[in-house]
Design an enzyme around this catalytic site. Structure first.
Site, PDB file in Angstrom:
ATOM      1  N   TYR A 171       0.843  -1.201   0.000  1.00 43.65           N
ATOM      2  CA  TYR A 171       0.000   0.000   0.000  1.00 43.65           C
ATOM      3  C   TYR A 171       0.879   1.252   0.000  1.00 43.65           C
ATOM      4  O   TYR A 171       0.680   2.187   0.754  1.00 43.65           O
ATOM      5  CB  TYR A 171      -0.935  -0.012   1.220  1.00 43.65           C
ATOM      6  CG  TYR A 171      -2.197   0.819   1.040  1.00 43.65           C
ATOM      7  CD1 TYR A 171      -3.180   0.413   0.144  1.00 43.65           C
ATOM      8  CD2 TYR A 171      -2.393   1.993   1.767  1.00 43.65           C
ATOM      9  CE1 TYR A 171      -4.335   1.158  -0.023  1.00 43.65           C
ATOM     10  CE2 TYR A 171      -3.545   2.742   1.609  1.00 43.65           C
ATOM     11  CZ  TYR A 171      -4.515   2.326   0.711  1.00 43.65           C
ATOM     12  OH  TYR A 171      -5.670   3.071   0.541  1.00 43.65           O
ATOM     13  N   GLN A 218       2.140   2.972  -5.585  1.00 45.22           N
ATOM     14  CA  GLN A 218       1.262   2.318  -6.561  1.00 45.22           C
ATOM     15  C   GLN A 218       0.120   1.572  -5.877  1.00 45.22           C
ATOM     16  O   GLN A 218      -1.027   1.617  -6.329  1.00 45.22           O
ATOM     17  CB  GLN A 218       2.069   1.354  -7.435  1.00 45.22           C
ATOM     18  CG  GLN A 218       3.006   2.022  -8.430  1.00 45.22           C
ATOM     19  CD  GLN A 218       2.282   2.683  -9.593  1.00 45.22           C
ATOM     20  OE1 GLN A 218       1.101   2.458  -9.835  1.00 45.22           O
ATOM     21  NE2 GLN A 218       2.996   3.528 -10.322  1.00 45.22           N
ATOM     22  N   SER A 276       1.271   1.996   6.695  1.00 46.46           N
ATOM     23  CA  SER A 276       0.439   1.635   5.546  1.00 46.46           C
ATOM     24  C   SER A 276      -0.866   0.994   6.003  1.00 46.46           C
ATOM     25  O   SER A 276      -1.932   1.226   5.427  1.00 46.46           O
ATOM     26  CB  SER A 276       1.186   0.677   4.615  1.00 46.46           C
ATOM     27  OG  SER A 276       2.284   1.317   4.004  1.00 46.46           O
ATOM     28  N   MET A 336      12.652  -6.124  -4.843  1.00 43.21           N
ATOM     29  CA  MET A 336      13.523  -7.040  -4.132  1.00 43.21           C
ATOM     30  C   MET A 336      12.845  -7.725  -2.946  1.00 43.21           C
ATOM     31  O   MET A 336      13.434  -8.577  -2.294  1.00 43.21           O
ATOM     32  CB  MET A 336      14.794  -6.315  -3.672  1.00 43.21           C
ATOM     33  CG  MET A 336      15.551  -5.656  -4.822  1.00 43.21           C
ATOM     34  SD  MET A 336      15.784  -6.752  -6.247  1.00 43.21           S
ATOM     35  CE  MET A 336      16.907  -7.955  -5.569  1.00 43.21           C
ATOM     36  N   HIS A 379       5.526  -4.512 -12.926  1.00 45.85           N
ATOM     37  CA  HIS A 379       6.855  -4.462 -13.534  1.00 45.85           C
ATOM     38  C   HIS A 379       7.315  -5.899 -13.701  1.00 45.85           C
ATOM     39  O   HIS A 379       7.037  -6.756 -12.865  1.00 45.85           O
ATOM     40  CB  HIS A 379       7.799  -3.672 -12.617  1.00 45.85           C
ATOM     41  CG  HIS A 379       9.221  -3.590 -13.088  1.00 45.85           C
ATOM     42  ND1 HIS A 379       9.569  -3.416 -14.416  1.00 45.85           N
ATOM     43  CD2 HIS A 379      10.391  -3.643 -12.402  1.00 45.85           C
ATOM     44  CE1 HIS A 379      10.888  -3.358 -14.516  1.00 45.85           C
ATOM     45  NE2 HIS A 379      11.411  -3.502 -13.315  1.00 45.85           N
ATOM     46  N   GLU A 395      16.095  24.965 -14.586  1.00 43.96           N
ATOM     47  CA  GLU A 395      15.368  25.186 -15.844  1.00 43.96           C
ATOM     48  C   GLU A 395      15.053  23.883 -16.584  1.00 43.96           C
ATOM     49  O   GLU A 395      14.284  23.887 -17.552  1.00 43.96           O
ATOM     50  CB  GLU A 395      16.148  26.136 -16.752  1.00 43.96           C
ATOM     51  CG  GLU A 395      16.119  27.586 -16.281  1.00 43.96           C
ATOM     52  CD  GLU A 395      16.700  28.549 -17.309  1.00 43.96           C
ATOM     53  OE1 GLU A 395      16.520  28.295 -18.516  1.00 43.96           O
ATOM     54  OE2 GLU A 395      17.325  29.526 -16.900  1.00 43.96           O
ATOM     55  N   SER A 451      15.275  30.353 -28.034  1.00 43.13           N
ATOM     56  CA  SER A 451      15.887  31.320 -28.948  1.00 43.13           C
ATOM     57  C   SER A 451      16.716  30.627 -30.021  1.00 43.13           C
ATOM     58  O   SER A 451      17.108  29.470 -29.874  1.00 43.13           O
ATOM     59  CB  SER A 451      16.791  32.273 -28.164  1.00 43.13           C
ATOM     60  OG  SER A 451      17.946  31.580 -27.696  1.00 43.13           O
TER      61      SER A 451
END
Length: 332
Positions: free
Chosen positions: A25, A28, A53, A84, A108, A231, A252
């Site tokens: 929890y 994600q 959590s 892991m 994943h 920036e 520019s």
């Protein structure tokens, strides 16, 4: 041309009567559990311990339970734990309670691709990988949008694994944007490569090196930070919204010319050669083995690296500069 799945290509029907266990929890897990529940699905939250959590899940209206209890009561088991940790949790808490026809779902592909987890043949194994952090997955969903995602099927015991992957993607809000089908191998290797040479490793080292060159040449650290780090967000936002050509149109002519000429000098073929070497390490499994060994030792390289970063001049100056920048940010 790649197939993009959207809302019209997905239905909640394949999973509407299933009980879904979200394991973890964190960033994600929090987003997935809430989005899935708000989409009308039955969601259990499974956790290893009764900590922060656990309390947060209770505040969010869930009745959290220990991992093995969630698994026993679930049809679909979603791993949203750190890479892991997943192998140990699978072996000790999940595998003993798996039933034929269960689904194992990942965000994943690391543990499946590198065979840290080897599921039995009588379960579906698939992946939904949102291309954004958990808080954004939740924020976009609440606002009626969605974060794009990748889906992949590793094992299709039921013959309906893709349909179920798309159903979960729909419940997360991902099909509102678009979902692309991939493989566990492709997602894992490209994800690790992007993190290492670009998004986390490469961009951090590029900005830090540019900052250090200016400071070592005698320029004020605050000015150097603005020009080489601060920036960057504005430039990346332009690329995100308008692409490279759109970004070039927004700067520019001097920046265009300098960027096109010096950029290729700094990021030259030798850099690409080393990037390819990094990719080779990922594809061969060398990186995974190294990271598993490092984690087993308590991750000393990771701890030392983060500490060095936190104590760096860039971070000291950055804290001051960010304070100034935030003061000028328009109220939303």
């Amino acid at each position: 041309m790649v197939k993009i799945y959207t809302d019209k290509d997905a239905s909640l029907e394949p999973i509407k009567d299933k009980t879904i266990a979200v394991l973890g929890y964190g960033s994600q897990g929090h987003a997935w559990a809430l989005n899935l529940r708000d989409s009308g699905l039955k969601v259990l939250v499974g956790l290893e311990r009764e900590g922060k959590s656990w309390e947060q899940a209770k505040k969010d209206g869930f009745n959290p339970m220990h991992t093995e209890d969630a698994v026993k009561n679930a049809d679909i088991i979603i791993f949203l734990l750190p890479d892991m940790v997943q192998r140990t949790v699978y072996l000790e808490r999940v595998k003993p309670h798996l039933r034929s026809g269960n689904d194992l779902v990942f965000a994943h592909g690391f543990n499946i691709h590198y065979r840290l987890i080897e599921p039995p043949k009588d379960v579906d194994v698939y992946m939904i990988a949102p291309k954004g952090p958990g808080p954004i997955v939740r924020e976009y969903f609440v606002k009626g949008g969605g974060v794009p995602a990748l889906v992949a099927v590793h094992q299709n015991y039921s013959g309906k694994a893709l349909e179920k992957a798309l159903a979960i993607a729909k419940a997360l809000g991902a099909t509102r944007a678009g979902v692309i089908e991939t493989t566990f191998k492709e997602e894992t290797e490209t994800d690790l490569f992007g993190e290492q040479v670009d998004l986390v490793g490469g961009i951090t080292q590029l900005m830090r090196s540019a900052f250090q060159v200016l400071v070592e040449a005698g320029y004020q650290p605050e000015i150097a930070y603005y020009e080489t780090i601060n920036e960057m967000k504005m430039i990346v936002d332009l690329i995100y919204e308008k692409g490279f050509s759109g970004m070039f149109k927004a700067v520019s002519d001097t920046a265009k010319y300098g960027g096109l000429t010096a950029g290729k000098y700094v990021i030259d073929e030798s850099v690409k050669k080393r990037m390819k070497e990094v990719l080779d390490r990922i594809r061969s499994g060398e990186f995974a083995n190294q990271w598993i060994e490092e984690y087993g030792k308590g991750a000393p390289t990771l701890v030392k690296g983060v500490q060095e970063l936190e104590n760096s001049l860039e971070e000291k100056v950055g804290r001051e500069v960010r304070e100034i920048s935030l003061r000028g940010k328009p109220k939303s």
